[in-house]
Design an enzyme around this catalytic site. Structure first.
Site, PDB file in Angstrom:
ATOM      1  N   ASP A  36      28.545   9.375 -19.243  1.00 34.02           N
ATOM      2  CA  ASP A  36      27.755  10.367 -18.512  1.00 34.02           C
ATOM      3  C   ASP A  36      28.745  11.118 -17.621  1.00 34.02           C
ATOM      4  OD1 ASP A  36      26.299  11.770 -16.648  1.00 34.02           O
ATOM      5  OD2 ASP A  36      24.831  10.185 -16.299  1.00 34.02           O
ATOM      6  N   TYR A  53      21.534  28.671 -14.132  1.00 35.20           N
ATOM      7  CA  TYR A  53      22.794  28.449 -14.855  1.00 35.20           C
ATOM      8  C   TYR A  53      23.910  29.312 -14.251  1.00 35.20           C
ATOM      9  CZ  TYR A  53      25.875  28.589 -19.022  1.00 35.20           C
ATOM     10  OH  TYR A  53      26.931  28.516 -19.901  1.00 35.20           O
ATOM     11  N   LYS A  58      27.409  28.353 -12.342  1.00 35.80           N
ATOM     12  CA  LYS A  58      28.729  28.785 -12.828  1.00 35.80           C
ATOM     13  C   LYS A  58      29.522  29.483 -11.714  1.00 35.80           C
ATOM     14  CE  LYS A  58      28.695  27.285 -17.095  1.00 35.80           C
ATOM     15  NZ  LYS A  58      29.479  26.081 -17.416  1.00 35.80           N
TER      16      LYS A  58
HETATM   17  P1  NAD Z   1      26.120  22.278 -25.765  1.00 36.09           P
HETATM   18  O1  NAD Z   1      24.789  22.249 -25.083  1.00 36.09           O
HETATM   19  O2  NAD Z   1      26.182  22.587 -27.219  1.00 36.09           O
HETATM   20  O3  NAD Z   1      26.871  20.901 -25.530  1.00 36.09           O
HETATM   21  C1  NAD Z   1      26.849  20.226 -24.314  1.00 36.09           C
HETATM   22  C2  NAD Z   1      27.107  18.761 -24.586  1.00 36.09           C
HETATM   23  O4  NAD Z   1      27.028  18.067 -23.337  1.00 36.09           O
HETATM   24  C3  NAD Z   1      26.064  18.111 -25.515  1.00 36.09           C
HETATM   25  O5  NAD Z   1      26.714  17.436 -26.573  1.00 36.09           O
HETATM   26  C4  NAD Z   1      25.321  17.122 -24.617  1.00 36.09           C
HETATM   27  O6  NAD Z   1      24.920  15.938 -25.268  1.00 36.09           O
HETATM   28  C5  NAD Z   1      26.378  16.834 -23.566  1.00 36.09           C
HETATM   29  N1  NAD Z   1      25.818  16.343 -22.319  1.00 36.09           N
HETATM   30  C6  NAD Z   1      24.663  16.680 -21.703  1.00 36.09           C
HETATM   31  N2  NAD Z   1      24.512  15.973 -20.570  1.00 36.09           N
HETATM   32  C7  NAD Z   1      25.611  15.180 -20.475  1.00 36.09           C
HETATM   33  C8  NAD Z   1      26.034  14.209 -19.530  1.00 36.09           C
HETATM   34  N3  NAD Z   1      25.304  13.920 -18.436  1.00 36.09           N
HETATM   35  N4  NAD Z   1      27.205  13.569 -19.739  1.00 36.09           N
HETATM   36  C9  NAD Z   1      27.960  13.849 -20.843  1.00 36.09           C
HETATM   37  N5  NAD Z   1      27.593  14.744 -21.771  1.00 36.09           N
HETATM   38  C10 NAD Z   1      26.442  15.396 -21.589  1.00 36.09           C
HETATM   39  O7  NAD Z   1      27.051  23.296 -24.940  1.00 36.09           O
HETATM   40  P2  NAD Z   1      28.286  24.166 -25.460  1.00 36.09           P
HETATM   41  O8  NAD Z   1      27.748  25.410 -26.029  1.00 36.09           O
HETATM   42  O9  NAD Z   1      29.201  23.331 -26.257  1.00 36.09           O
HETATM   43  O10 NAD Z   1      28.942  24.560 -24.055  1.00 36.09           O
HETATM   44  C11 NAD Z   1      30.070  23.894 -23.516  1.00 36.09           C
HETATM   45  C12 NAD Z   1      30.448  24.570 -22.213  1.00 36.09           C
HETATM   46  O11 NAD Z   1      30.722  25.964 -22.442  1.00 36.09           O
HETATM   47  C13 NAD Z   1      29.353  24.543 -21.124  1.00 36.09           C
HETATM   48  O12 NAD Z   1      29.950  24.447 -19.857  1.00 36.09           O
HETATM   49  C14 NAD Z   1      28.707  25.899 -21.256  1.00 36.09           C
HETATM   50  O13 NAD Z   1      28.108  26.300 -20.049  1.00 36.09           O
HETATM   51  C15 NAD Z   1      29.903  26.769 -21.603  1.00 36.09           C
HETATM   52  N6  NAD Z   1      29.523  28.009 -22.281  1.00 36.09           N
HETATM   53  C16 NAD Z   1      29.009  27.995 -23.545  1.00 36.09           C
HETATM   54  C17 NAD Z   1      28.657  29.191 -24.161  1.00 36.09           C
HETATM   55  C18 NAD Z   1      28.106  29.230 -25.579  1.00 36.09           C
HETATM   56  O14 NAD Z   1      27.779  30.296 -26.073  1.00 36.09           O
HETATM   57  N7  NAD Z   1      28.001  28.108 -26.270  1.00 36.09           N
HETATM   58  C19 NAD Z   1      28.831  30.402 -23.491  1.00 36.09           C
HETATM   59  C20 NAD Z   1      29.310  30.376 -22.186  1.00 36.09           C
HETATM   60  C21 NAD Z   1      29.688  29.180 -21.598  1.00 36.09           C
END
Ligand code: NAD
Length: 318
Positions: A53, A143, A147
């Site tokens: 976590d 969100y 950020k």
């Molecule tokens: P995602 O939701 O696909 O993956 C997030 C992962 O975090 C999941 O596998 C989930 O199981 C895990 N998770 C949730 N709670 C948790 C906890 N308490 N401990 C450990 N793991 C936990 O997100 P993503 O798209 O891979 O995004 C990754 C990062 O990039 C994030 O910070 C997100 O804000 C940022 N981001 C993503 C996008 C996008 O388009 N995907 C755009 C801008 C920023």
């Protein structure tokens, strides 16, 4: 110096592909994936995995000591659309995980931290076109608030405690290996799957909603390039603007039609329209290009070819 890497939230959309790329560069055993759930078969079988976590500092420290970790990539977060439904949970996850990791770096358990911000850190009062690196930032989503706060924490830990933390404001990330996790730009992934599976797509954003986007390969390469840059070249310690392309649902649909002429799109905007309306349309990423040599490879046409080719292949093998 050799690197041993821990990825928190490795089973998500970006973490899955980032882990595989880091394993190909630094060796499978030197890249430890972790999440609160198990990931796909390729991720689980290609190297070490731990259930962690990301808000639990003690467990993170145990794993850091066990594997002699030098770098942490914190990819766990609650994304924009889901966070609007669970504001308190989103704040706790997004903030507590970051503060835990920054503290571990401050206490010298690790040398380097990567944490992603987002275009969601901007808000309706930010310039929408050529949004500068430094400008008015008044986000209106939970969100986005997490950020912008996170960016300032990163800068604070860097200035005050010398923590080597690096960050990118990702645009919407488009990929085919792992489905996206509840963001506002998810339509630009779903549309390719639906185009192949059903020949039609109902979009939750209006046809003229222009947003910054990027193909996964570019996002992963940028992340690793920033982490490999010399410390003196990393001049921004809040988070870097990063861009590749901007488009509307109408534009992506017409690109898909070049490959699938019978493809049809309809529009049924929902609560995510308001989130999208508060974000920039085109990002100015000249600082990233100047400071550490960022260059994107994929535009809408080349990304569309890759997405359609890979999803078709994937569906044939299922
Ligand atoms: P995602 O939701 O696909 O993956 C997030 C992962 O975090 C999941 O596998 C989930 O199981 C895990 N998770 C949730 N709670 C948790 C906890 N308490 N401990 C450990 N793991 C936990 O997100 P993503 O798209 O891979 O995004 C990754 C990062 O990039 C994030 O910070 C997100 O804000 C940022 N981001 C993503 C996008 C996008 O388009 N995907 C755009 C801008 C920023």
């Amino acid at each position: 110096m050799s690197k041993t890497i821990l990825i928190l939230g490795a089973c998500g959309q970006i973490g899955t592909e980032l882990t595989q790329k880091l394993r190909s560069i630094y060796g499978n055993d030197n890249v430890i994936a972790s999440d609160i759930r198990e990931g796909n078969e390729e991720l689980m079988s290609s190297g070490p995995f731990e259930i962690i976590d990301a808000t639990d500092k003690d467990t993170i420290l145990k794993v850091i000591n066990k594997h002699k970790i030098t770098q942490v990539y914190l990819m766990a977060a609650m994304l924009s659309a889901t966070a609007e439904k669970y504001p308190q949970k989103a704040w706790e996850l997004n903030m507590n995980s970051l503060l835990a990791v920054l503290d571990l770096a401050k206490e010298k358990h690790i040398n380097q931290v990567y944490w992603p911000s987002s275009i969601a850190a901007f808000g309706p009062t930010s310039p929408k076109v050529n949004t500068p690196q430094q400008t008015v930032m008044e986000p209106t989503t939970v969100y986005g608030i997490s950020k912008i706060a996170g960016e300032h924490w990163c800068n604070y830990y860097h200035e005050k405690f010398g923590v080597d933390v690096r960050s990118i404001r990702y645009p919407g990330i488009i990929s085919w290996k792992t489905k996206p996790g509840g963001g506002t730009t998810d339509y630009a992934v779903d549309i390719y799957f639906k185009a192949i599976e059903e020949g039609k797509y109902e979009c939750f954003l209006a046809e003229d909603t222009c947003l910054p986007m990027m193909y996964m390969d570019d996002a992963v390469n940028a992340t690793i390039q920033l982490m490999q840059a010399g410390a003196k070249d990393v001049k921004t310690r809040t988070s870097y603007n990063l861009a590749a392309m901007s488009f509307t649902p109408e534009k992506i649909a017409s690109e898909i039609k070049k490959h699938i002429p019978e493809f049809e799109i309809s529009y049924q905007p929902d609560f995510r329209q308001q989130i999208a309306n508060s974000w920039p349309q085109i990002i100015d990423d000249s600082s990233a290009r100047k400071d550490w040599g960022w260059q994107h490879k994929f535009d809408l046409a080349t990304m569309t070819q890759e997405m359609l080719k890979n999803i078709s292949k994937q569906e044939q093998t299922v």
